[in-house]
Write a protein that holds these residues in place. Structure first.
Motif, PDB file in Angstrom:
ATOM      1  N   LEU A  25       0.833  -1.202   0.000  1.00  0.00           N
ATOM      2  CA  LEU A  25       0.000   0.000   0.000  1.00  0.00           C
ATOM      3  C   LEU A  25       0.870   1.256   0.000  1.00  0.00           C
ATOM      4  CD1 LEU A  25      -2.659   1.575   0.319  1.00  0.00           C
ATOM      5  CD2 LEU A  25      -2.479   1.189   2.794  1.00  0.00           C
ATOM      6  N   GLU A  71       2.534   1.639  -3.435  1.00  0.00           N
ATOM      7  CA  GLU A  71       1.559   2.086  -4.439  1.00  0.00           C
ATOM      8  C   GLU A  71       1.212   3.558  -4.237  1.00  0.00           C
ATOM      9  OE1 GLU A  71      -1.616  -0.626  -3.839  1.00  0.00           O
ATOM     10  OE2 GLU A  71      -0.704  -2.248  -5.040  1.00  0.00           O
ATOM     11  N   THR A  72       1.072   3.964  -2.985  1.00  0.00           N
ATOM     12  CA  THR A  72       0.753   5.359  -2.688  1.00  0.00           C
ATOM     13  C   THR A  72       1.912   6.266  -3.076  1.00  0.00           C
ATOM     14  OG1 THR A  72      -0.658   4.672  -0.843  1.00  0.00           O
ATOM     15  CG2 THR A  72       0.051   6.972  -0.883  1.00  0.00           C
ATOM     16  N   ARG A 120       2.080   6.608  -6.801  1.00  0.00           N
ATOM     17  CA  ARG A 120       1.049   7.518  -7.320  1.00  0.00           C
ATOM     18  C   ARG A 120       1.450   8.976  -7.112  1.00  0.00           C
ATOM     19  NH1 ARG A 120      -2.925   9.559  -4.333  1.00  0.00           N
ATOM     20  NH2 ARG A 120      -2.794   7.888  -2.779  1.00  0.00           N
ATOM     21  N   VAL A 126       3.478  10.259   2.583  1.00  0.00           N
ATOM     22  CA  VAL A 126       3.006   8.965   2.091  1.00  0.00           C
ATOM     23  C   VAL A 126       2.130   8.299   3.146  1.00  0.00           C
ATOM     24  CG1 VAL A 126       3.710   6.643   1.383  1.00  0.00           C
ATOM     25  CG2 VAL A 126       4.959   8.643   0.544  1.00  0.00           C
ATOM     26  N   ALA A 174      -1.275   9.951   3.072  1.00  0.00           N
ATOM     27  CA  ALA A 174      -2.050   9.594   1.879  1.00  0.00           C
ATOM     28  C   ALA A 174      -2.496   8.141   1.913  1.00  0.00           C
ATOM     29  CB  ALA A 174      -1.223   9.861   0.624  1.00  0.00           C
ATOM     30  N   ALA A 175      -1.685   7.276   2.526  1.00  0.00           N
ATOM     31  CA  ALA A 175      -2.020   5.852   2.610  1.00  0.00           C
ATOM     32  C   ALA A 175      -2.890   5.532   3.813  1.00  0.00           C
ATOM     33  CB  ALA A 175      -0.740   5.025   2.665  1.00  0.00           C
ATOM     34  N   GLU A 176      -3.092   6.545   4.691  1.00  0.00           N
ATOM     35  CA  GLU A 176      -3.893   6.391   5.896  1.00  0.00           C
ATOM     36  C   GLU A 176      -3.301   5.343   6.840  1.00  0.00           C
ATOM     37  OE1 GLU A 176      -7.913   5.704   4.619  1.00  0.00           O
ATOM     38  OE2 GLU A 176      -8.233   7.834   4.144  1.00  0.00           O
TER      39      GLU A 176
END
Length: 210
Positions: free
Chosen positions: A25, A28-29, A32, A45, A48-50
């Protein structure tokens, strides 16, 4: 001795499970964000990825480690491909033919990594880098030396290294900076020019050698 499938059924898969999913995750974040033109920090990051900052730092202790992992993932197919054959010119051309489209696909990611490298250089020159780990960049050395492997022993070591170093000027996002940003070339033109130049360098280095 064969191992019972029942005994191995519950064995953990390093590519699965909560830790692997969290790491995936974050990658990928980060990808992006980098593909959008940013060079994100660990905290950005994580947000954004929580996931928590503490969790993020357990997987990636520094921005350099995170960016390095994203670059490795973007390079994936390039790093995994194998080159057969004993003709160095063909092996080099095959490397460029397979790699340049991937490098262009992830152009923003590689430029973000380049930006971090340049930012760290500026901090180092100013004595302000501190304990920040440097972003290491060296995949192209291994890839090019592998492609040129048939020439080891045929060329003197200094000639071999000079050829690899010359090719490294063409292989990577720096070539896109010059050919796309300065010369306004499209993807096909970039690939054509880099492959032509790489071929010319190999021919020049091996001229007169049977």
């Amino acid at each position: 001795m064969k191992v019972s499938r029942q005994l191995t059924k519950g064995a953990p898969d390093p590519q699965r499970g909560p830790r692997a999913r969290t790491r995936r995750l974050m990658l990928e974040t980060a990808t992006r964000l980098m593909q959008s033109g940013a060079t994100p920090s660990i905290s950005e990051v994580a947000q954004a990825a929580e996931v928590s900052r503490a969790t993020a730092y357990r997987y990636f202790p520094s921005q350099a480690a995170l960016v390095h992992a994203v670059v490795d993932q973007a390079l994936g197919p390039i790093l995994m491909q194998s080159r057969a054959g004993s003709d160095a010119a063909e092996r080099v051309d095959d490397l460029f033919r397979r790699s340049m489209p991937r490098i262009q696909e992830f152009e923003a990611t590689f430029k973000a990594a380049l930006k971090l490298s340049l930012d760290q250089w500026a901090k180092r020159q100013a004595g302000a880098l501190g304990d920040e780990p440097p972003l290491t960049r060296g995949h192209r050395i291994d890839l090019l030396e592998d492609a040129l492997a048939p020439l080891r022993g045929e060329l003197a070591e200094d000639e071999f290294q000079r050829l690899a170093q010359a090719l490294s000027l063409l292989f990577g996002v720096e070539a896109l900076v010059v050919l796309k940003d300065i010369w306004n070339q499209d993807a096909a033109q970039v690939e054509a020019v880099t492959r032509w130049a790489a071929s010319a360098l190999v021919r020049a280095a091996t001229a007169g050698r049977a």
